[in-house]
Design a protein around this motif. Sequence first.
Motif, short mmCIF file in Angstrom:
data_model
loop_
_atom_site.label_atom_id
_atom_site.label_comp_id
_atom_site.label_asym_id
_atom_site.label_seq_id
_atom_site.Cartn_x
_atom_site.Cartn_y
_atom_site.Cartn_z
N LYS A 51 44.71 45.87 37.42
CA LYS A 51 43.35 46.35 37.17
C LYS A 51 42.51 45.20 36.63
O LYS A 51 42.98 44.40 35.82
CB LYS A 51 43.36 47.48 36.14
N ILE A 52 41.27 45.15 37.07
CA ILE A 52 40.34 44.12 36.60
C ILE A 52 39.12 44.82 36.01
O ILE A 52 38.51 45.67 36.68
CB ILE A 52 39.92 43.18 37.75
N GLN A 53 38.78 44.48 34.79
CA GLN A 53 37.60 45.05 34.13
C GLN A 53 36.36 44.29 34.58
O GLN A 53 36.37 43.06 34.63
CB GLN A 53 37.74 44.92 32.61
N ILE A 54 35.32 45.02 34.91
CA ILE A 54 34.04 44.39 35.29
C ILE A 54 33.00 44.82 34.27
O ILE A 54 32.78 46.01 34.04
CB ILE A 54 33.61 44.82 36.71
N ALA A 55 32.36 43.85 33.66
CA ALA A 55 31.32 44.13 32.68
C ALA A 55 29.97 43.96 33.36
O ALA A 55 29.78 43.08 34.18
CB ALA A 55 31.45 43.18 31.49
N GLY A 56 29.04 44.81 33.02
CA GLY A 56 27.71 44.68 33.59
C GLY A 56 26.87 45.87 33.16
O GLY A 56 27.34 47.00 33.15
N ASN A 76 25.13 48.68 31.09
CA ASN A 76 25.54 49.46 29.92
C ASN A 76 26.92 50.08 30.08
O ASN A 76 27.40 50.72 29.17
CB ASN A 76 24.53 50.58 29.66
N ARG A 77 27.54 49.97 31.22
CA ARG A 77 28.84 50.61 31.39
C ARG A 77 29.85 49.65 32.00
O ARG A 77 29.48 48.67 32.63
CB ARG A 77 28.71 51.87 32.23
N ARG A 78 31.10 49.95 31.85
CA ARG A 78 32.19 49.13 32.40
C ARG A 78 32.85 49.90 33.51
O ARG A 78 33.01 51.10 33.43
CB ARG A 78 33.23 48.83 31.33
N ARG A 79 33.24 49.21 34.50
CA ARG A 79 33.96 49.80 35.63
C ARG A 79 35.31 49.10 35.77
O ARG A 79 35.44 47.94 35.48
CB ARG A 79 33.19 49.62 36.94
N GLN A 80 36.28 49.83 36.30
CA GLN A 80 37.57 49.23 36.61
C GLN A 80 37.75 49.20 38.13
O GLN A 80 37.50 50.20 38.80
CB GLN A 80 38.73 50.04 36.02
N LEU A 81 38.12 48.07 38.64
CA LEU A 81 38.44 47.92 40.05
C LEU A 81 39.90 47.55 40.17
O LEU A 81 40.43 46.81 39.35
CB LEU A 81 37.57 46.84 40.71
N THR A 82 40.51 48.04 41.19
CA THR A 82 41.89 47.66 41.47
C THR A 82 41.86 46.41 42.32
O THR A 82 41.21 46.37 43.36
CB THR A 82 42.64 48.79 42.21
N GLY A 83 42.57 45.39 41.88
CA GLY A 83 42.55 44.12 42.60
C GLY A 83 43.87 43.81 43.20
O GLY A 83 44.86 44.43 43.04
#
Length: 139
Positions: free
Chosen positions: A125-130, A132-139
């Motif tokens: 899992k890779i955390q993406i900041a941007g 006001n919220r954070r998303r998780q993408l599977t890499g």
Amino acid sequence: MLMRSDPFREFDRLAQQVFGPARPGTMAMDAYRSGDDFVVHFDLPGVDPETIDLDVERNVLNIRAERKSPAPEGAEMIAAERPTGAFTRQLFLGDTLDTDRIDASYEDGVLTLRIPVAEQAKPRKIQIAGGNRRRQLTG
């Protein structure tokens, strides 16, 4: 003693004596992925485990084994249909496998190799900041 005559088998036997075996000794193989391991089975019935040699060089796995004739030296062979001699096989392993942690076992005439998937090749899992919220993408 029961003997059965097969003219084609006799022809094959004579051809092998004159020209040698049709192909070098090979070993049958099954391979599959199970969880985080690649599993490979090689059929090597009648092979002394002491003659099995495994080595890895630059992601190439070399397997060598030898089966000797069970007949004592000087014995008169009546039938010799089981292959003897050296058996070799090469496997080209991908960069995603951890060749430093290969596990090998030999039981009931089957050589089994377990090759783990390298940690860097496992999904993560890779955390993406941007914003006001954070998303998780599977890499």
